[in-house]
Design an enzyme around this catalytic site. Structure first.
Site, mmCIF file in Angstrom:
data_model
loop_
_atom_site.group_PDB
_atom_site.id
_atom_site.type_symbol
_atom_site.label_atom_id
_atom_site.label_comp_id
_atom_site.label_asym_id
_atom_site.label_seq_id
_atom_site.Cartn_x
_atom_site.Cartn_y
_atom_site.Cartn_z
ATOM 1 N N ASP A 116 0.903 -1.139 0.000
ATOM 2 C CA ASP A 116 0.000 0.000 0.000
ATOM 3 C C ASP A 116 0.943 1.189 0.000
ATOM 4 O OD1 ASP A 116 -1.523 2.243 0.768
ATOM 5 O OD2 ASP A 116 -3.071 0.925 1.533
ATOM 6 N N HIS A 117 1.129 1.805 -1.161
ATOM 7 C CA HIS A 117 2.243 2.748 -1.252
ATOM 8 C C HIS A 117 2.062 3.978 -0.365
ATOM 9 C CE1 HIS A 117 -0.339 4.597 -4.320
ATOM 10 N NE2 HIS A 117 0.324 5.703 -4.082
ATOM 11 N N HIS A 130 -5.860 2.796 1.002
ATOM 12 C CA HIS A 130 -5.106 3.957 1.491
ATOM 13 C C HIS A 130 -5.824 4.727 2.603
ATOM 14 C CE1 HIS A 130 -3.002 2.914 -2.071
ATOM 15 N NE2 HIS A 130 -3.793 3.549 -2.906
#
Ligand code: NAD
Length: 498
Positions: A182-183, A245
């Protein structure tokens, strides 16, 4: 021969001719190499459908890193390229895996790598399970070194598809070998949430329902769906942004202090937040969630088309390009404190920020001179600015009984004089070091999908008659403002987002 470093590994990128590899993975690897975070004992094998030679692949890598900060060092780049290899690949053919095995083993010898492997899935998710099972069947993970599997989003499109994918990869890899990206968790200021909370005596005692009135998280984009209409039609903002996110940021803001900063302690505290999230039943979706879809609009004198006019989008599309929501966390710390989130495309500005609004003073001694005192706000700027601002009230110069709003600012980029590393650079480095703290554990993914599923089902079953309901360039539909107004709040900051 030198002892190999702890990070020594062959990194296999599945989907190495794709957009993600080009825009994120190659530049991140190059930055790590330039900064000396990667020693010479690594190799990257790109695999994809297309037939390319090693030289052609290296030239693509060169083009992808040409704009990175280190690019002036020509020699460095040549040395870096020598670590890259390419193999045409068919994910369904066992010969492809056998060839890959032979190549990676020869690279072990060439680069002094003790059999360590990183398998990075930068391909469409429907292939992830097949690839994992074939890696096992063809003996690619039975060597002496460690194996790590990196999985890109989306991790499923609902709970059952996520579970199916998880079951497939778990047949081959253990949970601690799986790195679900999950950047957002690689972003500097998202990682800073823990430090702000747990390293400051000023905040932690106030971080609860006695002192905080509400928390707001905004992640807005100015672009539309661009050329990804086909993908977006199936996903929508809820699955594309909220399930992962936005809920990850909520967890970090709301979790209890962990016993230590170890991977498992932090992830376990985050999971408890997701367990305490008030489930939204289908009949109550509209009480907690609003959806939007962008219409055409005029932005800076340019006409922008509406979502339904975009390529590969249904002209009567029911897909949401905006989500606003009120989340309630039913535990002792947060009972009664709404967490408002909103995310969408074609909004006023490109920005991700968190606003913590503190409760008003019990009484206002300054009201005759100053009117209503503004609340104290702590704003955490995630992107594009990185930093935080504390909004306070101070005495107005000159008039003893009058207050004026002031702001204390911290700008991370200014402070460090250089840009902090990109999220992918950090996360790739974490994978090499074996640190899974900033990746999502299966129970986090499962709980997030279980929370999201009733909402996406309700929205799929009921077409939104008001779509499109916000003009390009606005901060979402009116219903998003109404959601807060019903509770006596409004989105901060005002007035530029009105
Ligand atoms: P892309 O379409 O640009 O690239 C896909 C790659 O997979 C190409 O290299 C292609 O050759 C390869 N490929 C496809 N089918 C194949 C097959 N049958 N056999 C062998 N190779 C095959 O996709 P992308 O944008 O790079 O995204 C890759 C993954 O990363 C997706 O899961 C996507 O959701 C995820 N992701 C991408 C981004 C991004 O910024 N691009 C961001 C987040 C997540």
């Amino acid at each position: 021969m030198n002892q190999p470093s702890k990070k020594a590994s062959v990194i296999v990128i599945f989907g190495a001719t794709g957009d993600l590899a080009k825009r994120k993975l190659f530049p991140s690897l190059y930055n790590l190499y330039c900064k000396g975070e990667l020693e010479e004992d690594f190799a990257v094998v790109g695999v994809a459908r297309r037939k390319l030679s090693n030289e052609e692949f290296r030239s693509r890598v060169h083009d992808a890193v040409i704009d990175t900060a280190c690019m002036d060092k020509d020699d460095k780049h040549k040395q870096f390229s020598d670590h890259f290899f390419y193999q045409p690949f068919d994910v369904t053919k066992s010969e492809s895996y056998q060839d890959l095995k032979a190549l990676t083993e020869s690279l072990d010898t060439e680069f002094n790598i003790p059999g360590n492997r990183i398998f990075y899935m930068a391909m469409a998710p429907e292939f992830f399970g097949t690839i994992a099972l074939n890696l096992d069947a063809e003996g690619l993970i039975e060597g002496d070194g460690w194996n790590r599997l990196v999985i890109e989003k989306p991790f499923g499109h609902n709970f059952s598809s996520a579970q199916k994918l998880n079951d497939e990869i778990r047949q081959v890899f253990s949970e601690d070998e799986i790195y679900r990206i999950d950047h957002y968790l690689g972003k500097e200021m998202v990682q800073n949430i823990e430090a702000i909370r747990f390293a400051n005596a000023l905040f932690e005692p106030l971080w609860n329902n006695r002192y905080i009135s509400n928390i707001q998280i905004t992640s807005s984009e100015t672009v539309g769906v661009e050329n990804r209409g086909g993908y977006y039609e199936k996903s929508g903002a809820l699955r594309d942004m909220v399930q992962n996110h936005m809920l990850q940021m909520v967890s970090l803001l709301a979790m209890e202090p962990p016993a230590s900063l170890s991977t498992e302690e932090i992830r376990s505290e985050k999971v408890k937040v997701l367990r305490a999230l008030r489930a939204v039943i289908p009949e109550e979706v509209s009480k907690y969630f609003v959806r939007g879809q962008y219409d055409a609009g005029e932005v800076n004198g340019t006409h922008l088309q509406g979502y339904r006019e975009e390529e590969n989008v249904d002209e009567a599309s029911n897909t949401e390009t905006f989500v606003g929501a009120k989340l309630m966390i039913d535990n002792f710390r947060w009972a009664g404190v709404p967490f408002y989130i909103r995310t969408g495309k074609r909004m006023t500005s490109k920005s991700t920020k968190i606003v913590i609004e503190f409760k008003d003073m019990p009484m206002n001694l300054y009201k005759e001179q100053s009117g209503k005192l503004g609340p104290n706000l702590l704003v955490i700027h995630i992107q594009p600015e990185e930093g935080m601002t504390l909004h306070l009230n101070a005495k107005d110069t000159g008039d003893m009984r009058k207050t004026t709003p002031i702001q204390l600012n911290f700008n991370n980029k200014q402070e460090n004089y250089i840009n902090s590393p990109e999220a992918y650079e950090r996360l790739l480095h974490d994978v090499m070091r074996g640190d899974a703290t900033n990746f999502t554990r299966w129970d986090e993914v499962a709980l997030s999908w279980k929370f999201i599923d009733p909402i996406s089902i309700a929205w799929a079953n009921e077409k939104e008659p008001t779509f499109p309901n916000y003009a390009s360039g606005l901060m979402g539909p009116q219903a998003s403002d109404d959601l807060l107004e019903k509770d006596g709040f409004h989105w901060w900051p005002l007035p530029e987002n009105k």
